[in-house]
Structure formats: structure tokens, C-alpha cells
Design a protein around this motif. Structure first.
Motif, PDB file in Angstrom:
ATOM      1  N   LEU A 180       0.866  -1.171   0.000  1.00 49.18           N
ATOM      2  CA  LEU A 180       0.000   0.000   0.000  1.00 49.18           C
ATOM      3  C   LEU A 180       0.903   1.221   0.000  1.00 49.18           C
ATOM      4  CD1 LEU A 180      -2.659   1.558   0.287  1.00 49.18           C
ATOM      5  CD2 LEU A 180      -2.581   1.096   2.759  1.00 49.18           C
ATOM      6  N   LEU A 181       0.912   1.945  -1.103  1.00 49.54           N
ATOM      7  CA  LEU A 181       1.797   3.095  -1.281  1.00 49.54           C
ATOM      8  C   LEU A 181       0.935   4.352  -1.281  1.00 49.54           C
ATOM      9  CD1 LEU A 181       4.704   3.090  -3.899  1.00 49.54           C
ATOM     10  CD2 LEU A 181       3.844   5.112  -2.738  1.00 49.54           C
ATOM     11  N   ILE A 182       1.056   5.140  -0.225  1.00 51.86           N
ATOM     12  CA  ILE A 182       0.219   6.327  -0.029  1.00 51.86           C
ATOM     13  C   ILE A 182       1.061   7.569  -0.281  1.00 51.86           C
ATOM     14  CG2 ILE A 182      -1.300   7.570   1.540  1.00 51.86           C
ATOM     15  CD1 ILE A 182      -1.573   4.973   3.162  1.00 51.86           C
ATOM     16  N   LEU A 183       0.593   8.422  -1.187  1.00 45.72           N
ATOM     17  CA  LEU A 183       1.336   9.631  -1.539  1.00 45.72           C
ATOM     18  C   LEU A 183       0.473  10.856  -1.256  1.00 45.72           C
ATOM     19  CD1 LEU A 183       4.193  10.005  -2.764  1.00 45.72           C
ATOM     20  CD2 LEU A 183       3.086  10.317  -4.986  1.00 45.72           C
ATOM     21  N   ALA A 184       0.974  11.731  -0.390  1.00 43.35           N
ATOM     22  CA  ALA A 184       0.341  13.033  -0.188  1.00 43.35           C
ATOM     23  C   ALA A 184       0.864  14.000  -1.245  1.00 43.35           C
ATOM     24  CB  ALA A 184       0.638  13.560   1.207  1.00 43.35           C
ATOM     25  N   ASP A 185       0.213  15.140  -1.374  1.00 47.29           N
ATOM     26  CA  ASP A 185       0.535  16.098  -2.434  1.00 47.29           C
ATOM     27  C   ASP A 185       0.888  17.447  -1.810  1.00 47.29           C
ATOM     28  OD1 ASP A 185       0.778  17.346  -4.871  1.00 47.29           O
ATOM     29  OD2 ASP A 185      -1.220  16.836  -5.586  1.00 47.29           O
ATOM     30  N   ASP A 186       2.147  17.857  -1.945  1.00 44.67           N
ATOM     31  CA  ASP A 186       2.615  19.146  -1.399  1.00 44.67           C
ATOM     32  C   ASP A 186       2.569  19.179   0.125  1.00 44.67           C
ATOM     33  OD1 ASP A 186       2.768  19.824  -4.064  1.00 44.67           O
ATOM     34  OD2 ASP A 186       1.457  21.567  -3.937  1.00 44.67           O
ATOM     35  N   LEU A 187       2.749  18.047   0.763  1.00 44.14           N
ATOM     36  CA  LEU A 187       2.777  17.998   2.225  1.00 44.14           C
ATOM     37  C   LEU A 187       4.180  18.322   2.704  1.00 44.14           C
ATOM     38  CD1 LEU A 187       0.969  17.100   4.749  1.00 44.14           C
ATOM     39  CD2 LEU A 187       2.262  14.962   4.610  1.00 44.14           C
ATOM     40  N   GLY A 188       4.311  19.306   3.565  1.00 43.14           N
ATOM     41  CA  GLY A 188       5.616  19.708   4.053  1.00 43.14           C
ATOM     42  C   GLY A 188       6.203  18.734   5.058  1.00 43.14           C
ATOM     43  N   TRP A 189       7.526  18.837   5.241  1.00 38.52           N
ATOM     44  CA  TRP A 189       8.265  17.892   6.086  1.00 38.52           C
ATOM     45  C   TRP A 189       7.727  17.848   7.510  1.00 38.52           C
ATOM     46  CZ3 TRP A 189      11.619  18.124  10.361  1.00 38.52           C
ATOM     47  CH2 TRP A 189      12.369  16.958  10.589  1.00 38.52           C
ATOM     48  N   ALA A 190       7.272  18.961   8.044  1.00 39.89           N
ATOM     49  CA  ALA A 190       6.835  19.007   9.443  1.00 39.89           C
ATOM     50  C   ALA A 190       5.325  19.229   9.567  1.00 39.89           C
ATOM     51  CB  ALA A 190       7.590  20.090  10.207  1.00 39.89           C
ATOM     52  N   ASP A 191       4.551  18.785   8.571  1.00 44.49           N
ATOM     53  CA  ASP A 191       3.106  18.983   8.596  1.00 44.49           C
ATOM     54  C   ASP A 191       2.345  17.886   9.324  1.00 44.49           C
ATOM     55  OD1 ASP A 191       2.733  21.455   7.397  1.00 44.49           O
ATOM     56  OD2 ASP A 191       2.711  20.642   5.361  1.00 44.49           O
TER      57      ASP A 191
ATOM     58  N   GLY B  63      -6.736   7.982  -7.274  1.00 47.34           N
ATOM     59  CA  GLY B  63      -6.318   9.354  -7.072  1.00 47.34           C
ATOM     60  C   GLY B  63      -5.511   9.921  -8.216  1.00 47.34           C
ATOM     61  N   LYS B  64      -4.556  10.745  -7.887  1.00 47.73           N
ATOM     62  CA  LYS B  64      -3.823  11.566  -8.855  1.00 47.73           C
ATOM     63  C   LYS B  64      -2.776  10.756  -9.624  1.00 47.73           C
ATOM     64  CE  LYS B  64      -0.841  15.703  -8.871  1.00 47.73           C
ATOM     65  NZ  LYS B  64      -0.472  16.907  -8.101  1.00 47.73           N
ATOM     66  N   TRP B  65      -2.816  10.861 -10.948  1.00 46.20           N
ATOM     67  CA  TRP B  65      -1.860  10.207 -11.840  1.00 46.20           C
ATOM     68  C   TRP B  65      -0.748  11.175 -12.222  1.00 46.20           C
ATOM     69  CZ3 TRP B  65       0.710   6.501 -14.084  1.00 46.20           C
ATOM     70  CH2 TRP B  65       1.094   6.546 -15.426  1.00 46.20           C
ATOM     71  N   HIS B  66      -1.046  12.213 -12.975  1.00 49.85           N
ATOM     72  CA  HIS B  66      -0.140  13.304 -13.337  1.00 49.85           C
ATOM     73  C   HIS B  66       1.131  12.826 -14.038  1.00 49.85           C
ATOM     74  CE1 HIS B  66       1.250  17.634 -12.107  1.00 49.85           C
ATOM     75  NE2 HIS B  66       0.855  17.533 -13.374  1.00 49.85           N
ATOM     76  N   CYS B  67       0.973  11.797 -14.859  1.00 45.36           N
ATOM     77  CA  CYS B  67       2.108  11.288 -15.648  1.00 45.36           C
ATOM     78  C   CYS B  67       1.735  11.180 -17.120  1.00 45.36           C
ATOM     79  CB  CYS B  67       2.563   9.934 -15.118  1.00 45.36           C
ATOM     80  SG  CYS B  67       3.414  10.027 -13.535  1.00 45.36           S
TER      81      CYS B  67
ATOM     82  N   TRP C 292      -1.286  -7.854  -3.663  1.00 45.06           N
ATOM     83  CA  TRP C 292      -1.740  -6.690  -4.416  1.00 45.06           C
ATOM     84  C   TRP C 292      -0.855  -5.478  -4.152  1.00 45.06           C
ATOM     85  CZ3 TRP C 292      -2.677  -3.271  -0.582  1.00 45.06           C
ATOM     86  CH2 TRP C 292      -3.269  -3.713   0.612  1.00 45.06           C
ATOM     87  N   LEU C 293      -0.847  -4.592  -5.137  1.00 47.77           N
ATOM     88  CA  LEU C 293      -0.288  -3.250  -5.025  1.00 47.77           C
ATOM     89  C   LEU C 293      -1.445  -2.271  -5.127  1.00 47.77           C
ATOM     90  CD1 LEU C 293       1.941  -0.962  -5.250  1.00 47.77           C
ATOM     91  CD2 LEU C 293       1.785  -1.310  -7.733  1.00 47.77           C
ATOM     92  N   VAL C 294      -1.555  -1.369  -4.156  1.00 43.42           N
ATOM     93  CA  VAL C 294      -2.520  -0.274  -4.223  1.00 43.42           C
ATOM     94  C   VAL C 294      -1.761   1.031  -4.064  1.00 43.42           C
ATOM     95  CG1 VAL C 294      -4.434   0.894  -3.072  1.00 43.42           C
ATOM     96  CG2 VAL C 294      -4.522  -1.579  -3.432  1.00 43.42           C
ATOM     97  N   ASN C 295      -1.836   1.883  -5.083  1.00 40.61           N
ATOM     98  CA  ASN C 295      -1.333   3.252  -4.999  1.00 40.61           C
ATOM     99  C   ASN C 295      -2.502   4.170  -4.648  1.00 40.61           C
ATOM    100  OD1 ASN C 295       0.595   1.932  -7.219  1.00 40.61           O
ATOM    101  ND2 ASN C 295       1.680   3.648  -6.251  1.00 40.61           N
ATOM    102  N   LEU C 296      -2.393   4.843  -3.515  1.00 39.83           N
ATOM    103  CA  LEU C 296      -3.415   5.796  -3.086  1.00 39.83           C
ATOM    104  C   LEU C 296      -2.778   7.177  -3.121  1.00 39.83           C
ATOM    105  CD1 LEU C 296      -6.113   6.658  -1.936  1.00 39.83           C
ATOM    106  CD2 LEU C 296      -5.325   5.908   0.334  1.00 39.83           C
ATOM    107  N   ASN C 297      -3.134   7.956  -4.138  1.00 42.00           N
ATOM    108  CA  ASN C 297      -2.484   9.239  -4.410  1.00 42.00           C
ATOM    109  C   ASN C 297      -3.450  10.385  -4.122  1.00 42.00           C
ATOM    110  OD1 ASN C 297      -0.373   7.698  -5.357  1.00 42.00           O
ATOM    111  ND2 ASN C 297      -0.862   8.008  -7.517  1.00 42.00           N
ATOM    112  N   PHE C 298      -3.308  10.969  -2.947  1.00 41.47           N
ATOM    113  CA  PHE C 298      -4.156  12.101  -2.582  1.00 41.47           C
ATOM    114  C   PHE C 298      -3.756  13.353  -3.367  1.00 41.47           C
ATOM    115  CE2 PHE C 298      -4.499   9.391   1.175  1.00 41.47           C
ATOM    116  CZ  PHE C 298      -5.869   9.376   1.352  1.00 41.47           C
TER     117      PHE C 298
END
Length: 466
Positions: free
Chosen positions: A54-65, A154-158, A228-234
């Protein structure tokens, strides 16, 4: 930096800094002996089969958020719990300081500049040159060849249809957006709705963070007869600045977009620290529901969960003590919160300051899953599997970044940085100065020369910017 350095000095310093910043796991900033992190040590005696991923990707999340990274006002109990149950990386990096190049790096395991589409910062419109070619191996296609089912939410952007989509790059299932940003309710991007079920346009008026998380959770709850592989791209917490319930703001932005305002989604006249907080906390709650689905299926122990961000934070992000942000090659642009959990193989409540970038996670996951990289497309990432699972020395490799205007390379404690076309070469000791304020270039000219030469050596293997 050697593994001995990590265990004796650097990791202890990182742990102390985390506690001082309030980054104590699962306690909302309240220290307790049972929750303080320990320097990472592999559990070489444990064994397990191939995990779900399960690969979860946030978008523009800062290092200390996240509260487990020291945020003073954002509470993220689910991600804190994930970190408490696994390994928190203090020196995790994105492949680039911009959305789509990082995704190229993560999905291909290679520097974004090896593909024409990876030179876009970011991909802003449909173009048949701007995307991951369907014939190029990806994390999904390689895992699929190794017997995994694959899904992205979620977001592809490729890259855009009709040339590119997740279904053409190894994912069996896709529900999400192709562009870099959509309105959280209307899903408008430009003048059109950008939401797809597979490659078929669809519509949904729910809050997007919740919608894609709930779709991912439902997928995980299905009966699976193979790993399974699940990409969850917020898209959270990327602009527009809309938290749950901000229907009026969504309607205003959507109307502007439909009327042809190309910058409506940038939301330069909106947002606040409180809105940003609610966006991040909504994402954390959504992740909690997905993790609950994993637990309810009885596969929590056998599921590897990786959480990261695609680049550093934007306008409302909290980055302390880093400098810079999204788009920059300062630490604030590329150092991102990174959490790894795999209960079958990794002990809980651990912290590692081993430098690791997006491409390294590609190589790591492939090795753990028993998938072979394609000989025709050698990976640039280095696998951390021997370090994580067997107690081997962490990979000693250089981390490389470039943008159209800047360049950077990290080797151990040292970071070489040229922050702009007219900027001079700078050198920072990240162990002592993660804020990159004390330029040591004139004190260590030979280190600068070596790192600059290595940067140029890698750069010569990549495509030039158009």
C-alpha cells in the motif's frame, strides 16, 4: 554516512531532535517512555512471504506537517500510529521538488530526466511527448509480471489520454484524475471535469480526499487470491484550499474555472492556516479508514505500507527547521515525511536517518516482492531491503536532483547546492545545519569539486531540458 554513524551518533541525534520538537508517536505531543522512538535495527531473524503493498502519496505535504514530525497545530493520529508501528525516516526525499517528475521517479525507479515527460515541471497540458510511455517498465508493470494485482486511486499526473494513463502503464484498476489538480468537490480542472473510472470519464460530487480513500478501502476489502499493489495518491493538501464542507468556496472556484480563468485552481485569494490544518487532518482520517480496511481483512501483518509526499510544502505548510519549499532544491523542497510499516518484518517505534529518495523505494519494493527490474531500463534507485531486513549497511549512494534552474547532490552529511542559474556553488553540512544557512564551500573546496563533478557526471546521462 555509514550505518555505524547512524546507530552511534546521527540516529540518536535525530531521535533527540524529534522528541524536542514534540514528535513523539501516538501521544499528541506528550512524551512517554513507551512511545519514544529507538534508532533503527533490522530484525534479521524474522521471516515472511511477499507482502501486499500500500503506497500512499500526499501532495505538497511539508516535512513538518504531521504531528509525528513536529507540527505544532496539525493533529494526525492515524499517521502517528503508522509511524509508531513502524519506521519513521528523518531524511526521506522526493525525486524532485515538483509533482509529476517525482511520480516519474517513483513509478520508474529512475531519474525523471531519463524521459521527455519528466522534464516538465510539472506536466501542465495534454501532449503526446509528456508522459510515461506505455512500453516503459513501471513499479506496477513489474509487480504485475511477478503475480501482483495492481490498482491506483487518485492523482496520476504522468500524462494525458489518448496517449497515457495508469491502465497503459501496468495498473489493472484506476479511479482518479489525470491532471495535477482538481477542485475537491466538482473535480474541475481547467474548464472540464477530470475524473476517470479506468479511461472512461465519470463524475462524483463528494469530497475528493474521502472519495478516493473510500474507493481504495473498498478495493482492499474485496477477496484477493494474490498479493496486491494499491497506490493511493491524494491531491491533499495541494491547492485549491478546500477543507470538508467548503462547498461555497468550491462553487466559486468552479465557476471561475468554467469561465476560463486558468489560475482559478491556484486559489491565490484563498486559504488559511486553519483550512490547511483541516485538509491535512481530513487526509489523516481518510488514511485511517484505509488502514482499518487492511486490518479488518486480517492482512495487516502481511502488508507493507509506505507513506510519503511528492515534494515539499507550499504556501501554508510548516517546514521548520528546513528552508525553501515546493519548487526549490533546498531541503524544504525535497525532504518529505516518510513512514514505512511492515509488521511481519519491521519492529515498531523506530527512526532512521538514512537518506532515501523516491527511486530507492521503487528498488526496495521490487526486491521485497521478488520482482526483477527490466535489464533494458536499469534502475537509478538503490534497494534498502538488505538494510531493512538483514541488518546490512545502508546503501552509500549519492542523491541527485536537478531542475531547469538549479542543481543539488547529497553525499552522506554533505549537500552540494546551486540554487539558481546565477547562484554560486554552496556546500552544507546537513547533520549540523539542515536549515542550510552556513555555506561551507570555501572551507571545503575539494568536497565541492568532488560533488559538483559527480553531479555533472550523472547529468550527462540525462536528457537535456528543451
Amino acid at each position: 554516512m555509514s550505518e555505524a554513524d547512524v546507530s552511534r551518533r546521527s540516529a540518536l541525534a535525530a531521535t533527540g531532535a524529534a522528541v524536542a520538537a514534540g514528535a513523539v508517536l501516538g501521544t499528541g505531543g506528550t512524551a512517554g517512555a513507551e512511545t519514544v522512538e529507538r534508532p533503527f535495527r533490522a530484525d534479521a531473524r524474522s521471516r515472511a512471504g511477499r507482502p501486499n503493498v500500500l503506497l500512499i502519496l500526499a501532495d505538497d505535504l511539508g516535512w513538518a506537517d504531521l504531528s509525528c514530525y513536529g507540527s505544532p497545530h496539525i493533529r494526525t493520529p492515524n499517521l502517528d500510529r503508522l509511524a509508531r508501528d513502524g519506521v519513521r525516516f528523518t531524511d526521506g526525499y522526493s525525486a524532485a521538488p515538483i509533482c509529476s517528475p517525482t511520480r516519474f521517479g517513483l513509478y520508474t525507479g529512475r531519474y525523471p530526466g531519463r524521459l521527455r515527460g519528466g522534464l516538465e515541471e510539472p506536466i501542465a497540458r495534454p501532449d503526446e511527448l509528456h508522459g510515461i510511455p506505455p512500453e516503459h517498465p513501471t513499479l506496477a508493470s513489474l509487480l504485475k509480471d511477478a503475480g501482483y494485482s495492481t490498482a491506483m486511486f487518485g492523482k496520476w499526473h504522468c500524462g494525458y489520454l489518448p496517449w497515457y494513463s495508469p491502465l497503459r502503464s501496468g495498473w489493472d484498476t484506476f479511479f482518479g484524475n489525470l491532471s495535477g489538480a482538481v477542485d475537491y468537490y466538482s473535480k474541475i480542472s481547467g474548464t472540464e471535469v477530470d475524473l476517470y473510472e479506468g479511461e472512461v470519464p465519470t463524475e462524483d460530487l463528494g469530497y475528493y480526499t474521502d472519495t478516493i480513500a473510500d474507493r481504495a478501502a473498498a478495493h482492499i476489502r474485496r477477496r484477493h487470491d494474490r498479493p496486491w499493489l494499491v497506490n493511493l495518491n491524494f491531491t491533499a493538501p495541494h491547492w485549491p484550499w478546500e477543507a470538508p464542507g467548503d462547498h461555497e468556496e468550491s462553487a466559486r472556484i468552479t465557476a471561475r474555472s468554467r469561465a476560463g480563468d486558468a489560475r482559478a485552481l491556484w486559489h491565490e485569494d484563498g486559504g488559511s492556516l486553519d483550512t490547511y490544518r483541516r485538509m491535512v487532518e481530513a487526509m489523516d482520517a481518510a488514511i485511517g479508514r484505509v488502514l482499518r480496511a487492511v486490518r479488518d481483512t486480517g492482512r495487516e501483518r502481511d502488508t507493507l505500507v509506505l507513506f510519503a509526499s511528492d515534494n515539499g510544502g507550499e504556501r501554508w505548510s510548516y517546514q521548520w527547521p528546513l528552508s525553501g519549499g515546493k519548487g526549490d532544491l533546498n531541503e524544504g523542497g525535497v525532504r518529505v515525511p516518510t513512514i514505512l510499516r511492515w509488521p511481519a518484518r519491521l519492529r515498531p517505534r523506530q527512526v532512521s536517518d538514512v537518506p532515501v529518495a523516491s527511486q530507492d523505494w521503487t528498488a526496495t519494493i521490487l526486491e521485497i516482492a521478488g520482482a526483477r527490474p527490466a535489464a533494458t531500463h536499469p534502475l537509478d534507485g538503490r534497494s534498502l531491503a538488505p538494510y531493512l531486513l538483514e541488518g546490512a549497511r545502508a546503501p552509500r549512494h549519492d542523491l541527485f536532483w536537478r531542475t531547469r534552474d538549479a542543481r543539488a547532490l547529497r553525499r552522506g552529511r554533505w549537500k552540494y547546492l546551486r540554487a539558481g542559474r546565477d547562484a554560486r556553488d554552496a556546500l552544507y553540512d546537513l547533520t549540523a545545519d539542515p536549515r542550510e544557512q552556513a555555506d561551507l564551500a570555501r572551507h571545503h573546496p575539494e568536497v565541492v569539486r568532488q560533488l559538483a563533478a559527480r553531479w555533472q557526471e550523472i547529468d550527462r546521462t540525462l536528457l537535456p531540458y528543451p
